[in-house]
Enzyme design. Structure first.
Site, mmCIF file in Angstrom:
data_model
loop_
_atom_site.group_PDB
_atom_site.id
_atom_site.type_symbol
_atom_site.label_atom_id
_atom_site.label_comp_id
_atom_site.label_asym_id
_atom_site.label_seq_id
_atom_site.Cartn_x
_atom_site.Cartn_y
_atom_site.Cartn_z
ATOM 1 C CG ASP A 183 -2.171 0.830 1.057
ATOM 2 O OD1 ASP A 183 -3.267 0.232 0.999
ATOM 3 O OD2 ASP A 183 -2.071 2.077 0.976
ATOM 4 C CG ASP A 227 2.894 5.517 -6.337
ATOM 5 O OD1 ASP A 227 1.767 5.132 -6.721
ATOM 6 O OD2 ASP A 227 3.384 6.617 -6.651
ATOM 7 C CE1 TYR A 271 -13.835 3.326 -8.121
ATOM 8 C CE2 TYR A 271 -16.097 2.733 -8.683
ATOM 9 C CZ TYR A 271 -14.923 2.469 -7.991
ATOM 10 O OH TYR A 271 -14.833 1.352 -7.193
ATOM 11 C CE LYS A 277 -12.157 0.464 -9.342
ATOM 12 N NZ LYS A 277 -11.142 -0.351 -8.665
ATOM 13 C CB THR A 337 -13.988 -0.151 2.827
ATOM 14 O OG1 THR A 337 -14.365 0.789 1.796
ATOM 15 C CG2 THR A 337 -14.367 -1.558 2.415
HETATM 16 N N1 LIG Z 1 -15.863 0.142 -0.794
HETATM 17 C C1 LIG Z 1 -16.679 0.120 -1.821
HETATM 18 O O1 LIG Z 1 -17.879 0.449 -1.680
HETATM 19 C C2 LIG Z 1 -16.189 -0.344 -3.170
HETATM 20 C C3 LIG Z 1 -17.175 -0.611 -4.143
HETATM 21 C C4 LIG Z 1 -16.761 -1.053 -5.398
HETATM 22 C C5 LIG Z 1 -15.415 -1.219 -5.669
HETATM 23 N N2 LIG Z 1 -14.492 -0.942 -4.711
HETATM 24 C C6 LIG Z 1 -13.095 -1.118 -5.068
HETATM 25 O O2 LIG Z 1 -12.468 -1.987 -4.160
HETATM 26 C C7 LIG Z 1 -11.089 -1.647 -4.027
HETATM 27 C C8 LIG Z 1 -10.762 -1.488 -2.563
HETATM 28 O O3 LIG Z 1 -11.554 -0.433 -2.056
HETATM 29 P P1 LIG Z 1 -11.761 -0.149 -0.503
HETATM 30 O O4 LIG Z 1 -13.192 0.115 -0.326
HETATM 31 O O5 LIG Z 1 -11.067 -1.180 0.301
HETATM 32 O O6 LIG Z 1 -11.020 1.267 -0.482
HETATM 33 P P2 LIG Z 1 -10.030 1.916 0.583
HETATM 34 O O7 LIG Z 1 -9.965 3.352 0.245
HETATM 35 O O8 LIG Z 1 -10.454 1.511 1.935
HETATM 36 O O9 LIG Z 1 -8.682 1.179 0.216
HETATM 37 C C9 LIG Z 1 -7.935 1.516 -0.929
HETATM 38 C C10 LIG Z 1 -6.472 1.409 -0.577
HETATM 39 O O10 LIG Z 1 -5.722 1.709 -1.751
HETATM 40 C C11 LIG Z 1 -4.569 2.412 -1.314
HETATM 41 N N3 LIG Z 1 -3.995 3.166 -2.438
HETATM 42 C C12 LIG Z 1 -4.482 4.279 -3.024
HETATM 43 N N4 LIG Z 1 -3.642 4.704 -3.979
HETATM 44 C C13 LIG Z 1 -2.599 3.831 -4.007
HETATM 45 C C14 LIG Z 1 -1.425 3.738 -4.781
HETATM 46 N N5 LIG Z 1 -1.117 4.647 -5.735
HETATM 47 N N6 LIG Z 1 -0.572 2.712 -4.552
HETATM 48 C C15 LIG Z 1 -0.850 1.799 -3.597
HETATM 49 N N7 LIG Z 1 -1.957 1.839 -2.815
HETATM 50 C C16 LIG Z 1 -2.825 2.854 -3.026
HETATM 51 C C17 LIG Z 1 -5.055 3.314 -0.186
HETATM 52 O O11 LIG Z 1 -4.005 3.764 0.643
HETATM 53 C C18 LIG Z 1 -6.035 2.395 0.533
HETATM 54 O O12 LIG Z 1 -5.444 1.687 1.595
HETATM 55 C C19 LIG Z 1 -10.885 -0.365 -4.843
HETATM 56 O O13 LIG Z 1 -10.299 -0.693 -6.088
HETATM 57 C C20 LIG Z 1 -12.286 0.154 -5.016
HETATM 58 O O14 LIG Z 1 -12.413 0.933 -6.180
HETATM 59 C C21 LIG Z 1 -14.854 -0.524 -3.467
#
Ligand SMILES: NC(=O)c1ccc[n+]([C@@H]2O[C@H](COP(=O)([O-])OP(=O)(O)OC[C@H]3O[C@@H](n4cnc5c(N)ncnc54)[C@H](O)[C@@H]3O)[C@@H](O)[C@H]2O)c1
Length: 255
Positions: free
Chosen positions: A37, A60, A153, A157, A190
């Site tokens: 992360d 990153d 987004y 995606k 989350t």
């Molecule tokens: N939570 C939801 O409702 C939801 C719904 C649909 C899809 N998603 C997808 O699920 C995945 C996880 O989402 P989440 O809800 O756990 O989000 P989150 O924001 O809790 O976690 C995302 C993580 O990605 C990390 N991150 C961001 N930019 C980064 C980079 N450049 N390099 C490395 N790490 C990086 C952040 O530090 C964070 O820990 C994402 O791809 C999100 O688009 C989430």
């Protein structure tokens, strides 16, 4: 014995949310897990919460050099790489009229380019492992059913899903034992979800509005998405590649 004994997983976005829940599920099934992360402070805490068989590395995901480092760290620590879970992602609201160039570039870099970089960085190590390997990329309900307020987004995606299918086809038709699938969560509790809730004035009303877009009438939990990721990452899904698996309480097919 777990089904993932002998497997090594690298997971992005694993400092929290869906990435960390997936790491726990894979670890519980026998895999050793490398959490990656950009958020170093939360990473250390996350790795400590899993314990033995888990390590962490700063990544990153938008940087190819950083990917190279993360793969090398994984190989040095655990001696191989067989599973990649791309969960790092961002979501910022903007429609076709309000979207700015910076937000567009950020979404493309993190949600699309980073996943391609990750698959490319992992492929040589996976091929060298001599084991059946799996890549699971986290897309969204919104790539199956786009929403007006999330243009960058949805587009980033959807591009990532197309790239995943292209990679799946390449590996399958060249008899390279790497499967690639996408998981499509609905609204999941989350930190990302909490940021959206915080934007609304009334928490209960905002939660209810999110829940209403899922015919099952509720928000999902990260552990429910983690089980879908575990299925696609493990030999339980050995003949499944290039697939999209929704985890959204029927949100993508609602009226
Ligand atoms: N939570 C939801 O409702 C939801 C719904 C649909 C899809 N998603 C997808 O699920 C995945 C996880 O989402 P989440 O809800 O756990 O989000 P989150 O924001 O809790 O976690 C995302 C993580 O990605 C990390 N991150 C961001 N930019 C980064 C980079 N450049 N390099 C490395 N790490 C990086 C952040 O530090 C964070 O820990 C994402 O791809 C999100 O688009 C989430």
């Amino acid at each position: 014995m777990g089904m993932l004994d002998g497997h090594v997983a690298l997971l992005t976005g694993a400092a929290g949310g869906i990435g960390l829940a997936a790491a726990r599920a894979l670890h519980a099934d026998g895999a050793r897990v490398m959490l990656a992360d950009i958020d170093e402070a939360r990473l250390a805490e996350a790795a400590a919460s899993i314990g033995e068989g888990c390590a962490a590395t700063r990544l990153d995901a938008t940087s190819r050099a950083s990917w190279q480092g993360a793969v090398e760290t994984t190989l040095a620590r655990f001696g191989g790489l067989t599973i990649l879970v791309n969960s790092a992602g961002i979501s910022e609201p903007a429609d076709i009229e309000t979207l700015g160039d910076d937000a567009w570039d950020r979404h493309l870099a993190i949600n699309l380019s980073a996943v391609i970089y990750g698959m490319q960085a992992a492929t040589p190590a996976m091929k060298a492992s001599g084991k059946p390997c799996a890549i699971v990329n986290i897309a969204s309900m919104l790539s199956m059913r786009p929403g007006a307020p999330f243009i960058a987004y949805c587009a980033s995606k959807s591009g990532m899903v197309a790239a995943s299918k292209s990679a799946a086809l390449h590996f399958a038709s060249n008899r390279i034992p790497i499967r690639v699938n996408t998981v499509h969560p609905g609204a999941i509790r989350t930190p990302m979800y909490e940021r959206y809730i915080a934007m609304g004035e009334d928490r209960e009303a905002t939660e209810a509005a999110f829940a209403a877009t899922h015919p099952m009438g509720r928000i999902g939990e990260p552990e429910e998405v983690a089980q879908a990721i575990l299925f696609l990452a493990s030999p339980r899904s050995s003949f499944t590649t290039g697939a999209e698996l929704p985890v959204d309480g029927a949100g993508h097919i609602r009226d």
